[in-house]
Design a protein around this motif. Structure first.
Motif, PDB file in Angstrom:
ATOM      1  N   SER A   1      22.564  30.228  26.217  1.00  0.00           N
ATOM      2  CA  SER A   1      23.390  31.267  25.595  1.00  0.00           C
ATOM      3  C   SER A   1      22.606  32.533  25.281  1.00  0.00           C
ATOM      4  CB  SER A   1      24.044  30.732  24.326  1.00  0.00           C
ATOM      5  OG  SER A   1      23.051  30.402  23.374  1.00  0.00           O
ATOM      6  N   THR A   2      21.292  32.471  25.323  1.00  0.00           N
ATOM      7  CA  THR A   2      20.479  33.653  25.017  1.00  0.00           C
ATOM      8  C   THR A   2      20.118  34.459  26.265  1.00  0.00           C
ATOM      9  OG1 THR A   2      18.350  32.523  25.211  1.00  0.00           O
ATOM     10  CG2 THR A   2      19.455  32.424  23.066  1.00  0.00           C
ATOM     11  N   TYR A   3      20.434  33.941  27.441  1.00  0.00           N
ATOM     12  CA  TYR A   3      20.014  34.591  28.673  1.00  0.00           C
ATOM     13  C   TYR A   3      21.053  35.556  29.221  1.00  0.00           C
ATOM     14  CZ  TYR A   3      16.442  30.932  29.002  1.00  0.00           C
ATOM     15  OH  TYR A   3      15.386  30.101  28.761  1.00  0.00           O
ATOM     16  N   ILE A   4      20.574  36.629  29.804  1.00  0.00           N
ATOM     17  CA  ILE A   4      21.410  37.433  30.685  1.00  0.00           C
ATOM     18  C   ILE A   4      21.548  36.645  31.992  1.00  0.00           C
ATOM     19  CG2 ILE A   4      21.470  39.529  32.075  1.00  0.00           C
ATOM     20  CD1 ILE A   4      19.864  40.872  29.793  1.00  0.00           C
TER      21      ILE A   4
ATOM     22  N   GLU B   1      17.726  42.529  52.363  1.00  0.00           N
ATOM     23  CA  GLU B   1      17.108  42.182  51.092  1.00  0.00           C
ATOM     24  C   GLU B   1      18.144  41.601  50.128  1.00  0.00           C
ATOM     25  OE1 GLU B   1      13.478  45.464  51.016  1.00  0.00           O
ATOM     26  OE2 GLU B   1      15.064  45.549  49.522  1.00  0.00           O
ATOM     27  N   ARG B   2      17.639  40.867  49.163  1.00  0.00           N
ATOM     28  CA  ARG B   2      18.524  40.333  48.137  1.00  0.00           C
ATOM     29  C   ARG B   2      19.085  41.492  47.318  1.00  0.00           C
ATOM     30  NH1 ARG B   2      16.589  34.967  45.136  1.00  0.00           N
ATOM     31  NH2 ARG B   2      16.299  34.541  47.349  1.00  0.00           N
ATOM     32  N   GLU B   3      20.380  41.458  47.054  1.00  0.00           N
ATOM     33  CA  GLU B   3      21.009  42.563  46.329  1.00  0.00           C
ATOM     34  C   GLU B   3      21.812  42.063  45.139  1.00  0.00           C
ATOM     35  OE1 GLU B   3      23.766  44.704  48.813  1.00  0.00           O
ATOM     36  OE2 GLU B   3      25.124  43.009  48.996  1.00  0.00           O
ATOM     37  N   PHE B   4      21.911  42.937  44.170  1.00  0.00           N
ATOM     38  CA  PHE B   4      22.661  42.673  42.949  1.00  0.00           C
ATOM     39  C   PHE B   4      24.151  42.609  43.252  1.00  0.00           C
ATOM     40  CE2 PHE B   4      24.080  42.924  38.681  1.00  0.00           C
ATOM     41  CZ  PHE B   4      25.061  43.911  38.613  1.00  0.00           C
ATOM     42  N   VAL B   5      24.838  41.660  42.614  1.00  0.00           N
ATOM     43  CA  VAL B   5      26.293  41.550  42.730  1.00  0.00           C
ATOM     44  C   VAL B   5      26.953  41.779  41.367  1.00  0.00           C
ATOM     45  CG1 VAL B   5      28.227  40.025  43.257  1.00  0.00           C
ATOM     46  CG2 VAL B   5      26.156  39.952  44.669  1.00  0.00           C
ATOM     47  N   ALA B   6      26.537  41.021  40.361  1.00  0.00           N
ATOM     48  CA  ALA B   6      27.156  41.130  39.035  1.00  0.00           C
ATOM     49  C   ALA B   6      26.219  40.533  37.983  1.00  0.00           C
ATOM     50  CB  ALA B   6      28.488  40.399  39.004  1.00  0.00           C
ATOM     51  N   ARG B   7      26.368  40.984  36.746  1.00  0.00           N
ATOM     52  CA  ARG B   7      25.609  40.393  35.652  1.00  0.00           C
ATOM     53  C   ARG B   7      26.451  40.399  34.387  1.00  0.00           C
ATOM     54  NH1 ARG B   7      24.944  44.320  32.290  1.00  0.00           N
ATOM     55  NH2 ARG B   7      24.201  46.391  32.948  1.00  0.00           N
ATOM     56  N   ILE B   8      26.069  39.541  33.450  1.00  0.00           N
ATOM     57  CA  ILE B   8      26.774  39.448  32.177  1.00  0.00           C
ATOM     58  C   ILE B   8      25.740  39.251  31.077  1.00  0.00           C
ATOM     59  CG2 ILE B   8      27.138  36.952  32.441  1.00  0.00           C
ATOM     60  CD1 ILE B   8      29.925  37.410  31.113  1.00  0.00           C
TER      61      ILE B   8
ATOM     62  N   ALA C   1      18.811  33.865  35.973  1.00  0.00           N
ATOM     63  CA  ALA C   1      18.794  34.006  34.519  1.00  0.00           C
ATOM     64  C   ALA C   1      17.609  34.866  34.096  1.00  0.00           C
ATOM     65  CB  ALA C   1      18.689  32.628  33.862  1.00  0.00           C
ATOM     66  N   ARG C   2      17.832  35.646  33.070  1.00  0.00           N
ATOM     67  CA  ARG C   2      16.794  36.559  32.558  1.00  0.00           C
ATOM     68  C   ARG C   2      16.621  36.321  31.073  1.00  0.00           C
ATOM     69  NH1 ARG C   2      13.913  41.330  32.754  1.00  0.00           N
ATOM     70  NH2 ARG C   2      14.444  42.965  31.281  1.00  0.00           N
ATOM     71  N   ARG C   3      15.381  36.079  30.647  1.00  0.00           N
ATOM     72  CA  ARG C   3      15.111  35.798  29.229  1.00  0.00           C
ATOM     73  C   ARG C   3      15.244  37.045  28.370  1.00  0.00           C
ATOM     74  NH1 ARG C   3      10.619  32.965  31.483  1.00  0.00           N
ATOM     75  NH2 ARG C   3       9.346  34.782  30.943  1.00  0.00           N
ATOM     76  N   SER C   4      14.788  38.182  28.883  1.00  0.00           N
ATOM     77  CA  SER C   4      14.829  39.410  28.089  1.00  0.00           C
ATOM     78  C   SER C   4      16.270  39.827  27.842  1.00  0.00           C
ATOM     79  CB  SER C   4      14.082  40.516  28.829  1.00  0.00           C
ATOM     80  OG  SER C   4      14.310  41.766  28.217  1.00  0.00           O
ATOM     81  N   ARG C   5      16.476  40.522  26.715  1.00  0.00           N
ATOM     82  CA  ARG C   5      17.815  41.033  26.408  1.00  0.00           C
ATOM     83  C   ARG C   5      18.058  42.421  27.011  1.00  0.00           C
ATOM     84  NH1 ARG C   5      20.654  38.191  22.559  1.00  0.00           N
ATOM     85  NH2 ARG C   5      19.493  36.544  21.513  1.00  0.00           N
ATOM     86  N   VAL C   6      17.045  42.945  27.691  1.00  0.00           N
ATOM     87  CA  VAL C   6      17.196  44.253  28.324  1.00  0.00           C
ATOM     88  C   VAL C   6      17.963  44.063  29.629  1.00  0.00           C
ATOM     89  CG1 VAL C   6      16.011  46.227  29.339  1.00  0.00           C
ATOM     90  CG2 VAL C   6      15.071  45.099  27.297  1.00  0.00           C
TER      91      VAL C   6
ATOM     92  N   ASP D   1      13.932  41.411  40.800  1.00  0.00           N
ATOM     93  CA  ASP D   1      12.538  41.127  40.468  1.00  0.00           C
ATOM     94  C   ASP D   1      12.335  40.821  38.984  1.00  0.00           C
ATOM     95  OD1 ASP D   1      11.314  43.663  42.775  1.00  0.00           O
ATOM     96  OD2 ASP D   1      11.861  41.570  43.098  1.00  0.00           O
ATOM     97  N   LEU D   2      13.291  41.199  38.160  1.00  0.00           N
ATOM     98  CA  LEU D   2      13.142  41.046  36.711  1.00  0.00           C
ATOM     99  C   LEU D   2      13.893  39.839  36.161  1.00  0.00           C
ATOM    100  CD1 LEU D   2      13.332  44.785  35.633  1.00  0.00           C
ATOM    101  CD2 LEU D   2      11.314  43.369  36.055  1.00  0.00           C
ATOM    102  N   TYR D   3      14.416  39.007  37.040  1.00  0.00           N
ATOM    103  CA  TYR D   3      15.055  37.769  36.606  1.00  0.00           C
ATOM    104  C   TYR D   3      14.052  36.626  36.718  1.00  0.00           C
ATOM    105  CZ  TYR D   3      19.603  39.883  36.014  1.00  0.00           C
ATOM    106  OH  TYR D   3      20.645  40.649  35.544  1.00  0.00           O
ATOM    107  N   ASP D   4      14.101  35.728  35.737  1.00  0.00           N
ATOM    108  CA  ASP D   4      13.049  34.730  35.594  1.00  0.00           C
ATOM    109  C   ASP D   4      13.328  33.411  36.311  1.00  0.00           C
ATOM    110  OD1 ASP D   4      13.296  36.147  32.501  1.00  0.00           O
ATOM    111  OD2 ASP D   4      11.383  36.228  33.565  1.00  0.00           O
ATOM    112  N   TYR D   5      14.582  33.030  36.403  1.00  0.00           N
ATOM    113  CA  TYR D   5      14.935  31.740  36.982  1.00  0.00           C
ATOM    114  C   TYR D   5      16.016  31.926  38.041  1.00  0.00           C
ATOM    115  CZ  TYR D   5      12.718  30.269  32.636  1.00  0.00           C
ATOM    116  OH  TYR D   5      11.846  30.117  31.588  1.00  0.00           O
TER     117      TYR D   5
END
Length: 124
Positions: free
Chosen positions: A30-33, A44-51, A98-103, A109-113
């Motif tokens: 619940s804490t991850y973006i 290349e891998r491309e962004f689709v959506a985030r929450i 999943a991204r640990r940071s709240r930014v 490249d900035l996603y951790d898992y």
């Protein structure tokens, strides 16, 4: 550590819908973006959506805006991607991340898992 497993991909025709789901392990989900990305052959891998972690803010790539919807269910540790009006150019392997940071960010490249991906193929 978070493990992500995608499901729901498949072979569909243009105009059809698919719903991808990503199941996450770990008590801190619940804490991850959470984000969805895709990679087509030779691209290349491309962004689709985030929450964001609370589910109050979402962002989409221009190419999917109005057709795709991302949502999360923290009680079930899942994040879904509803894809409507699919086009052949949506064909790709879709990854949950999943991204640990709240930014907030759309950079893969900035996603951790990462999950291993699920194939989506849209025929014309």
């Amino acid at each position: 550590q978070v493990q992500l497993v995608e499901s729901g991909g498949g072979l569909v025709q243009a105009g059809d819908s698919l719903r991808l789901s990503c199941a996450a392990s770990g008590r801190t989900f619940s804490t991850y973006i959470m984000g969805w990305f895709r990679q087509a052959p030779g691209k290349e891998r491309e962004f689709v959506a985030r929450i964001n972690s609370s589910g109050s803010r979402t962002s989409y790539a221009d190419s999917v805006k109005g057709r795709f919807t991302i949502s999360r269910n923290d009680a079930k540790n899942t994040v879904d991607l509803q894809m409507n009006s699919l086009k052949p150019e949506d064909t790709a392997v879709y990854y949950c991340a999943a991204r640990r940071s709240r930014v907030l960010t759309t950079s893969p490249d900035l996603y951790d898992y990462w999950g291993r991906g699920t194939q989506v193929t849209v025929t014309s």
